[in-house]
Structures are given as structure tokens and as C-alpha cells.
Write a protein that holds these residues in place. Structure first.
Motif, PDB file in Angstrom:
ATOM      1  N   TRP A 305      26.123 -28.004  14.154  1.00 56.63           N
ATOM      2  CA  TRP A 305      26.327 -27.023  14.560  1.00 56.63           C
ATOM      3  C   TRP A 305      27.135 -25.698  13.548  1.00 56.63           C
ATOM      4  O   TRP A 305      27.863 -26.000  12.762  1.00 56.63           O
ATOM      5  CB  TRP A 305      27.392 -27.574  15.411  1.00 56.63           C
ATOM      6  CG  TRP A 305      28.731 -26.824  15.961  1.00 56.63           C
ATOM      7  CD1 TRP A 305      30.012 -26.114  16.049  1.00 56.63           C
ATOM      8  CD2 TRP A 305      28.034 -25.659  17.384  1.00 56.63           C
ATOM      9  NE1 TRP A 305      29.961 -25.076  16.891  1.00 56.63           N
ATOM     10  CE2 TRP A 305      28.814 -24.928  17.524  1.00 56.63           C
ATOM     11  CE3 TRP A 305      26.717 -25.589  17.909  1.00 56.63           C
ATOM     12  CZ2 TRP A 305      28.823 -24.360  18.448  1.00 56.63           C
ATOM     13  CZ3 TRP A 305      26.608 -24.447  19.079  1.00 56.63           C
ATOM     14  CH2 TRP A 305      27.723 -24.098  19.706  1.00 56.63           C
ATOM     15  N   ALA A 312      31.681 -30.610  19.609  1.00 61.85           N
ATOM     16  CA  ALA A 312      32.332 -31.257  21.309  1.00 61.85           C
ATOM     17  C   ALA A 312      32.955 -30.644  22.204  1.00 61.85           C
ATOM     18  O   ALA A 312      33.714 -31.714  22.839  1.00 61.85           O
ATOM     19  CB  ALA A 312      31.815 -33.260  21.044  1.00 61.85           C
ATOM     20  N   ASP A 313      33.863 -29.424  21.364  1.00 64.67           N
ATOM     21  CA  ASP A 313      35.281 -29.382  21.848  1.00 64.67           C
ATOM     22  C   ASP A 313      35.819 -29.100  22.887  1.00 64.67           C
ATOM     23  O   ASP A 313      36.082 -28.749  23.787  1.00 64.67           O
ATOM     24  CB  ASP A 313      36.239 -29.445  20.334  1.00 64.67           C
ATOM     25  CG  ASP A 313      36.368 -29.803  19.555  1.00 64.67           C
ATOM     26  OD1 ASP A 313      36.253 -31.369  20.007  1.00 64.67           O
ATOM     27  OD2 ASP A 313      36.512 -29.147  18.081  1.00 64.67           O
ATOM     28  N   ARG A 335      24.938 -29.637  26.819  1.00 65.57           N
ATOM     29  CA  ARG A 335      26.362 -30.432  27.109  1.00 65.57           C
ATOM     30  C   ARG A 335      26.259 -31.571  26.203  1.00 65.57           C
ATOM     31  O   ARG A 335      25.620 -32.197  26.309  1.00 65.57           O
ATOM     32  CB  ARG A 335      25.825 -30.964  28.989  1.00 65.57           C
ATOM     33  CG  ARG A 335      25.752 -29.911  29.684  1.00 65.57           C
ATOM     34  CD  ARG A 335      25.333 -30.346  31.113  1.00 65.57           C
ATOM     35  NE  ARG A 335      25.924 -29.314  31.965  1.00 65.57           N
ATOM     36  CZ  ARG A 335      24.542 -28.292  31.852  1.00 65.57           C
ATOM     37  NH1 ARG A 335      23.213 -29.327  31.845  1.00 65.57           N
ATOM     38  NH2 ARG A 335      24.500 -27.937  33.357  1.00 65.57           N
ATOM     39  N   PRO A 336      27.611 -31.431  25.076  1.00 70.63           N
ATOM     40  CA  PRO A 336      27.316 -31.741  24.417  1.00 70.63           C
ATOM     41  C   PRO A 336      27.820 -33.892  24.648  1.00 70.63           C
ATOM     42  O   PRO A 336      28.608 -33.965  25.601  1.00 70.63           O
ATOM     43  CB  PRO A 336      29.036 -31.767  23.507  1.00 70.63           C
ATOM     44  CG  PRO A 336      28.636 -29.761  23.693  1.00 70.63           C
ATOM     45  CD  PRO A 336      28.375 -30.281  25.042  1.00 70.63           C
ATOM     46  N   SER A 338      28.269 -36.279  22.194  1.00 66.56           N
ATOM     47  CA  SER A 338      29.265 -36.819  20.824  1.00 66.56           C
ATOM     48  C   SER A 338      28.786 -34.735  20.012  1.00 66.56           C
ATOM     49  O   SER A 338      28.271 -34.013  20.588  1.00 66.56           O
ATOM     50  CB  SER A 338      28.564 -37.928  20.139  1.00 66.56           C
ATOM     51  OG  SER A 338      27.721 -37.175  19.463  1.00 66.56           O
ATOM     52  N   ALA A 339      29.657 -35.496  18.996  1.00 62.64           N
ATOM     53  CA  ALA A 339      29.364 -34.277  17.618  1.00 62.64           C
ATOM     54  C   ALA A 339      27.769 -34.109  16.921  1.00 62.64           C
ATOM     55  O   ALA A 339      27.566 -33.423  16.961  1.00 62.64           O
ATOM     56  CB  ALA A 339      30.540 -35.261  16.546  1.00 62.64           C
ATOM     57  N   ALA A 342      23.540 -34.018  22.264  1.00 62.49           N
ATOM     58  CA  ALA A 342      23.725 -33.631  23.435  1.00 62.49           C
ATOM     59  C   ALA A 342      22.224 -33.521  25.077  1.00 62.49           C
ATOM     60  O   ALA A 342      21.560 -34.122  24.134  1.00 62.49           O
ATOM     61  CB  ALA A 342      23.671 -31.911  23.234  1.00 62.49           C
TER      62      ALA A 342
END
Length: 379
Positions: A305, A312-313, A335-336, A338-339, A342
Motif C-alpha cells: 500500500w 486497513a484503517d 475492501r480490506p 487485513s493489512a 483484500a
């Protein structure tokens, strides 16, 4: 930094002569122009070329990258422009990090993109560390992509020339790497501009043809490379219609890719059929009508990212994505999970999405590259 401090063209507050830059030289016109331009500007240029596979085999192959002929060309450019040039033997690293995974991915029914892994695991990892060991302030490459300074630091942006843009192959560049990397060709509007610069410098590679994407695959014959690396990989099996009918026999799953229509060897049917799935476990090539290739849901993992904040925040990300290097970006929602994982929902269904390909994220309405990940399951 004082407001009146003058930055040089690479973004450092010191004269070019005091700025050391390692240029990754493939032997092609792009990286040669980068090295020549920086040398002309007075930078302390050090050229480095990686030997990635056997010299002898590559010398006979036109369009090869990082092999015998290209090493010779890179060295000649360095001599012409008067800066030091080194050749590093990365054959074992390249085989372990790129070629072996390429073969294993095909055997697993995926369609890999080894150029991305090469950038990620060799050029922007080991070579970048070598540049730091040489006390270089930065490393420059001939990639067509732009590095721009944003509110929170360096950002990755598509090249000015959409036809040459290599952002799809560089999505896994990390923030730390981006701080150190420079891409002097990203602002050019055409390859003709690059060749004109090469001619202006009198470079011997000014008219050299572009290399092919996958440097270690002769004539685009992936199957022959895989069979050599993994003997027995081309075992035959059944070609099966999605409705269960056995239509014929194939000559090895590695010869087929998702979305393929030609060369299936099942002529005489009333409907055009495409490869819709590779059942590696049962050695089956599953075919069906074109509409079976369309999907809107793309599972992605190993996400890198480069957008603002944590991936993911912020919940959903409304972006544009590329699911293949040759396709234009299309609007999507990420749509995440996890980190680093997605689910990507495409607003308009795409055909022929294949595991092993990359899904690259772009900011809507701008040229900014937000990162991306690997497609890991077919439909």
C-alpha cells in the motif's frame, strides 16, 4: 532546510559533483540515456549491470536483457561517457527469486509476471543495497514511471507517456525504496524523445531495439523453459467442458492460460470455447463459453500500500485498478480483509482474470499509483 537551499535535479541540497548515483544499466537505450544524462549534468555516476543468466545462451538471442550482449553494450556506454561500470553476477539470486517461482507458478495453474518479481526481489532489493554499500545517495533506473513529492513524502505516479508506462510492473515498490529511487525518464512524452537524447549523446545503443518483457524465455515459449526446469511438467490430460463433457486431450496444462481460445485442438464444435479454469490437480483444462470468463470479484493478497494512512484503517477504498498490464484501469472498490489481503469489486466485470497476475491500484482522477497485490484464486 533553509528556504533558499537549492536542490539539484535529483532532489539533493548539494552540487551534482558531490552526489553519487548508481544507475542500473540493462544495456538498453533507456538506462543508457539515464546514465548519460546524469553524467552530462555532472553527477558522480556509477553504472552497474546485473548478469542474470548464462552469457553464452543469451548472446545468440536477440532482444535479451541482462545477458552477454547487453553487458557489452552497457560497458561501452560507460566508456563513451567516462564513468565507472561494474558487472555483478546475480545468476543464482535471479534463479532462486524469479525463475524457479515462475516455473512453479505455471505448474500451479497461475499466469505469473516475473518482471515484477525481478524488480521486487533483485533490482530494488539486492542491487539497491549494493548501491548503498557504494555510498550512493540514490539509485536511478530507466523505468517509465514518475516519482513525485507529495504532502507525506515521495509518491509513485504513472509515466507521462501512457504507452510506455510501467507502473503495473512496479506496484510492489515500497515507501523505503521509493525514498532512494529516481526515475529520470518518467516525464518524457514518447520513446522518440529518449532515442533523440541517445543520439544527442552519440550513444552506440541509440537505435537498439527494445528488449522483450521476459528476458529468459526464448521466443515467448514459456512451456519449453518450464519443461527444462521441471521435467515431466507437460503430462497430458483431458480437455473438459464446464458442463462435464470430455472434449479431447491436451499436451500439458502448462501450455494453456485463462482466456485462451486458439490452439485448443477441439475444432468442430458449434460454439467458441475459451479456457475458463486450469484444474492442475486432475490435469484438466476446463473450457466454456466466453461469458464464463467475466467476473467482478478479485481476491488479492501480498498487498503493498502506497496510499495515505494504513491500508486497513480507512475501510473501503474507491479506486481504479488494472488486472492485466495491457488493460486500462477500471473503477473498483477495495475492501480490506487485513493489512495485506483484500477483496476487489470491479464496477464492470472483466474477462480472463487469472491467478498469478497483479492487481494494481490507482487514485481516481490522478496519475498516482496506490500500490497493488497479487490475484491468487481464479473463478
Amino acid at each position: 532546510m533553509p528556504l533558499d537551499t537549492q536542490l539539484n535535479s535529483l532532489g539533493f541540497a548539494k552540487p551534482p559533483a558531490e552526489t553519487r548515483v548508481v544507475v542500473a544499466m540493462s544495456g538498453g537505450v533507456d538506462s543508457s540515456v539515464v546514465a548519460a544524462e546524469l553524467a552530462r549534468e555532472g553527477y558522480d555516476v556509477v553504472g552497474v549491470t546485473l548478469q542474470l543468466y548464462d552469457h553464452g545462451a543469451a548472446l545468440a538471442k536477440k532482444g535479451a536483457c541482462c545477458a552477454g550482449r547487453d553487458i557489452h553494450d552497457a560497458r561501452r556506454v560507460a566508456e563513451e561517457m567516462g564513468f565507472p561500470h561494474y558487472v555483478l553476477d546475480y545468476e543464482n539470486v535471479f534463479k532462486d527469486a524469479v525463475i524457479d517461482e515462475f516455473a512453479d507458478s505455471y505448474l500451479a495453474g497461475a499466469t505469473p509476471v516475473p518482471c515484477i518479481r525481478c524488480n521486487e526481489r533483485v533490482k530494488f532489493k539486492d542491487l539497491l543495497e549494493t548501491a548503498k554499500d557504494l555510498d550512493a545517495d540514490c539509485m536511478a533506473t530507466g523505468h517509465y514511471i514518475q516519482r513525485k513529492m507529495g504532502a507525506t513524502g515521495a509518491e509513485l505516479h504513472s509515466a507521462a507517456d501512457a504507452n510506455r508506462d510501467q507502473s503495473y510492473f512496479l506496484f510492489s515498490t515500497t515507501r523505503e525504496q521509493l525514498d532512494y529511487l529516481r526515475f529520470p525518464l518518467g516525464h518524457l512524452r514518447s520513446k522518440a524523445e529518449t532515442r533523440a537524447l541517445a543520439a544527442r549523446h552519440g550513444l552506440s545503443v541509440a537505435d537498439k531495439p527494445d528488449s522483450q518483457d521476459i528476458c529468459f524465455v526464448p521466443d515467448g515459449n514459456y512451456a519449453s523453459v518450464i519443461e527444462k526446469l521441471r521435467p515431466g511438467a507437460a503430462d497430458p490430460g483431458e480437455i473438459v467442458h464446464a458442463d462435464g463433457r470430455v472434449l479431447g486431450e491436451h499436451r500439458g496444462v502448462i501450455h494453456y492460460t485463462i482466456g485462451q481460445r486458439r490452439g485448443l485442438g477441439i475444432g468442430g464444435l458449434n460454439e467458441p470455447l475459451y479456457v475458463v479454469r486450469l484444474d492442475v490437480e486432475n490435469r484438466r483444462v476446463v473450457v466454456g463459453p466466453k461469458e464464463m470468463l467475466a467476473t467482478r470479484t478479485v481476491p488479492v493478497r501480498e498487498i503493498n500500500w502506497l496510499g495515505n494512512g494504513g491500508f486497513a484503517d480507512a475501510g473501503e477504498h474507491h479506486v481504479s485498478v488494472k488486472v492485466r498490464s495491457t488493460r486500462p484501469p477500471t473503477e473498483a472498490v477495495i475492501r480490506p480483509l487485513s493489512a495485506t489481503e483484500a477483496e476487489v469489486e470491479l464496477l464492470v466485470a472483466e474477462e480472463g482474470i487469472s491467478p498469478g497476475q497483479a492487481c494494481v491500484f490507482y487514485e481516481n482522477g490522478t496519475s498516482r499509483v496506490l500500490g497493488g497485490g497479487w490475484i491468487w484464486r481464479g473463478y
